[in-house]
Design an enzyme around this catalytic site. Sequence first.
Site, mmCIF file in Angstrom:
data_model
loop_
_atom_site.group_PDB
_atom_site.id
_atom_site.type_symbol
_atom_site.label_atom_id
_atom_site.label_comp_id
_atom_site.label_asym_id
_atom_site.label_seq_id
_atom_site.Cartn_x
_atom_site.Cartn_y
_atom_site.Cartn_z
ATOM 1 N N ARG A 133 0.848 -1.185 0.000
ATOM 2 C CA ARG A 133 0.000 0.000 0.000
ATOM 3 C C ARG A 133 0.885 1.237 0.000
ATOM 4 O O ARG A 133 1.947 1.259 0.638
ATOM 5 C CB ARG A 133 -0.910 0.044 1.249
ATOM 6 C CG ARG A 133 -2.185 -0.766 1.131
ATOM 7 C CD ARG A 133 -3.148 -0.204 0.077
ATOM 8 N NE ARG A 133 -4.357 -0.991 -0.039
ATOM 9 C CZ ARG A 133 -4.539 -1.999 -0.891
ATOM 10 N NH1 ARG A 133 -3.574 -2.353 -1.719
ATOM 11 N NH2 ARG A 133 -5.694 -2.640 -0.938
ATOM 12 N N HIS A 169 -1.358 0.695 -9.724
ATOM 13 C CA HIS A 169 -2.035 -0.225 -8.805
ATOM 14 C C HIS A 169 -2.671 -1.376 -9.594
ATOM 15 O O HIS A 169 -3.858 -1.686 -9.442
ATOM 16 C CB HIS A 169 -3.100 0.500 -7.955
ATOM 17 C CG HIS A 169 -3.559 -0.297 -6.773
ATOM 18 N ND1 HIS A 169 -3.949 0.274 -5.576
ATOM 19 C CD2 HIS A 169 -3.697 -1.637 -6.588
ATOM 20 C CE1 HIS A 169 -4.297 -0.683 -4.719
ATOM 21 N NE2 HIS A 169 -4.166 -1.851 -5.328
HETATM 22 P P1 NDP Z 1 -2.073 -11.437 4.362
HETATM 23 O O1 NDP Z 1 -2.969 -10.918 5.433
HETATM 24 O O2 NDP Z 1 -2.202 -12.836 3.937
HETATM 25 O O3 NDP Z 1 -0.540 -11.195 4.782
HETATM 26 C C1 NDP Z 1 -0.108 -10.017 5.399
HETATM 27 C C2 NDP Z 1 1.288 -10.261 5.913
HETATM 28 O O4 NDP Z 1 1.785 -9.035 6.471
HETATM 29 C C3 NDP Z 1 1.328 -11.305 7.048
HETATM 30 O O5 NDP Z 1 2.470 -12.112 6.922
HETATM 31 C C4 NDP Z 1 1.442 -10.430 8.296
HETATM 32 O O6 NDP Z 1 2.090 -11.054 9.387
HETATM 33 C C5 NDP Z 1 2.293 -9.299 7.768
HETATM 34 N N1 NDP Z 1 2.161 -8.125 8.625
HETATM 35 C C6 NDP Z 1 1.062 -7.402 8.895
HETATM 36 N N2 NDP Z 1 1.343 -6.404 9.751
HETATM 37 C C7 NDP Z 1 2.650 -6.513 10.036
HETATM 38 C C8 NDP Z 1 3.529 -5.801 10.878
HETATM 39 N N3 NDP Z 1 3.114 -4.747 11.601
HETATM 40 N N4 NDP Z 1 4.814 -6.200 10.953
HETATM 41 C C9 NDP Z 1 5.251 -7.263 10.238
HETATM 42 N N5 NDP Z 1 4.465 -8.000 9.424
HETATM 43 C C10 NDP Z 1 3.179 -7.615 9.323
HETATM 44 O O7 NDP Z 1 -2.285 -10.440 3.122
HETATM 45 P P2 NDP Z 1 -2.016 -10.720 1.565
HETATM 46 O O8 NDP Z 1 -0.698 -11.369 1.438
HETATM 47 O O9 NDP Z 1 -3.183 -11.392 0.954
HETATM 48 O O10 NDP Z 1 -1.992 -9.226 1.002
HETATM 49 C C11 NDP Z 1 -1.063 -8.300 1.495
HETATM 50 C C12 NDP Z 1 -1.386 -6.901 0.986
HETATM 51 O O11 NDP Z 1 -1.071 -6.777 -0.388
HETATM 52 C C13 NDP Z 1 -2.850 -6.481 1.049
HETATM 53 O O12 NDP Z 1 -3.238 -6.095 2.347
HETATM 54 C C14 NDP Z 1 -2.872 -5.316 0.085
HETATM 55 O O13 NDP Z 1 -2.553 -4.107 0.767
HETATM 56 C C15 NDP Z 1 -1.766 -5.645 -0.899
HETATM 57 N N6 NDP Z 1 -2.293 -5.981 -2.218
HETATM 58 C C16 NDP Z 1 -1.929 -5.184 -3.276
HETATM 59 C C17 NDP Z 1 -2.371 -5.479 -4.540
HETATM 60 C C18 NDP Z 1 -1.924 -4.667 -5.706
HETATM 61 O O14 NDP Z 1 -2.448 -4.856 -6.809
HETATM 62 N N7 NDP Z 1 -0.947 -3.793 -5.539
HETATM 63 C C19 NDP Z 1 -3.251 -6.628 -4.801
HETATM 64 C C20 NDP Z 1 -3.563 -7.400 -3.631
HETATM 65 C C21 NDP Z 1 -3.088 -7.070 -2.391
HETATM 66 P P3 NDP Z 1 1.422 -12.353 10.104
HETATM 67 O O15 NDP Z 1 1.577 -13.463 9.082
HETATM 68 O O16 NDP Z 1 2.248 -12.556 11.290
HETATM 69 O O17 NDP Z 1 -0.010 -12.001 10.358
HETATM 70 C C1 OXD Z 2 -5.659 -4.805 -3.374
HETATM 71 C C2 OXD Z 2 -6.172 -5.609 -4.443
HETATM 72 O O1 OXD Z 2 -5.908 -5.094 -2.207
HETATM 73 O O2 OXD Z 2 -6.118 -5.127 -5.596
HETATM 74 O O3 OXD Z 2 -4.954 -3.841 -3.696
HETATM 75 O O4 OXD Z 2 -6.603 -6.740 -4.198
#
Ligand code: NDP
Ligand code: OXD
Length: 315
Positions: free
Chosen positions: A230, A278
């Site tokens: 993000r 994005h």
């Molecule tokens: P998940 O919830 O599966 O994974 C999030 C990961 O981030 C977990 O490993 C979590 O740790 C870690 N995390 C969260 N907070 C912290 C912190 N404070 N310190 C360290 N680690 C942290 O999410 P996804 O993998 O499915 O997606 C991740 C993000 O990707 C989404 O939230 C979104 O913002 C972004 N995204 C962007 C897209 C794009 O097109 N650019 C498309 C899809 C998603 P833990 O495992 O310990 O909970």
């Molecule tokens: C996001 C998505 O979370 O595109 O950014 O799924």
Amino acid sequence: MSAFLFVTPSWDGHSWAKALRHVAPHMDVRVWPDCGREEDVHYVAAWLPPANALKRFPNLKAIFSLGAGVDAILSDPTLPSGIPIVRVNDADLTGRMSEYIVLHVLMHHRQMRRLADNQSKRVWENFDQRPASAMTVGIMGLGVLGTDAARKLLMMGFKVVGWSRSAKALHGVRCFDGASQLDAFLNETDILISLLPATPETDGIINRELISKLSCRGPLGAPVIINAGRGRQHVEADILHSLDTGRLHAASLDVFASEPLSTASPLWAHPKVVITPHNAADSDPAVICSYVAGQIARFERGEELVNLVDLKRGY
Ligand code: NDP
Ligand code: OXD
């Protein structure tokens, strides 16, 4: 009467409605702002919903995010409480994100921008090229997306380290967790990837101080940042400053604090920045609607919804 409402002001809600009707022809599918009787709306699917939109539906049973990130839904000050929120966890979206990550890691590793620049000047420069095994890629966020990207980077031969909130064990990946291990993770990292969710803890995390802790021992002599998590996570002025001082080699940015990125942003024209709109991992309406319809069918049979957002963690 049980109706399903799409609230997607920045997307074409009607094409989403068509995709849902295709897989669930029995459903009464509506598109914001034509909500019909508000009491009928039992399910909402949202992407960047306007603030205060969801509080209007007194009989809501579940909210579906049409993307993996849920920060825009959770930031609604009047988000109805006690309603389960389901996010996307789907192989199609995950595969798209890993394509983006592998593409950008390879692009920087193989110095494609330098080659393109040389080609434009008809320059035959055969510079030193190191193997993937000389590069360590550090992934912040070892969730659904980070884990898949790690696996695919390992297949390419990169060394991979990862950082998450809770401890993880991933085959072939040196895993770090929590604030106390962040510096050790950064010190190993030649190419930093963010696949973190937007939360108060991750806001502004990619700043000048963090960049100063990244490894300069990699083949490029300075680190690279790829942010597909993000935009709120990186501080634009710190990225620009670090690029201009040479502390950072390059950056690929798919997400921005304010989207679309302003045409006035200096990032657009910076020679060391790659910008994508994005679109690292798009949500495909047919795929996501069949996922949502499947979840509703389970829920109506009395089974649990899956991939629920943990409101306390904020993702
Ligand atoms: P998940 O919830 O599966 O994974 C999030 C990961 O981030 C977990 O490993 C979590 O740790 C870690 N995390 C969260 N907070 C912290 C912190 N404070 N310190 C360290 N680690 C942290 O999410 P996804 O993998 O499915 O997606 C991740 C993000 O990707 C989404 O939230 C979104 O913002 C972004 N995204 C962007 C897209 C794009 O097109 N650019 C498309 C899809 C998603 P833990 O495992 O310990 O909970
Ligand atoms: C996001 C998505 O979370 O595109 O950014 O799924």
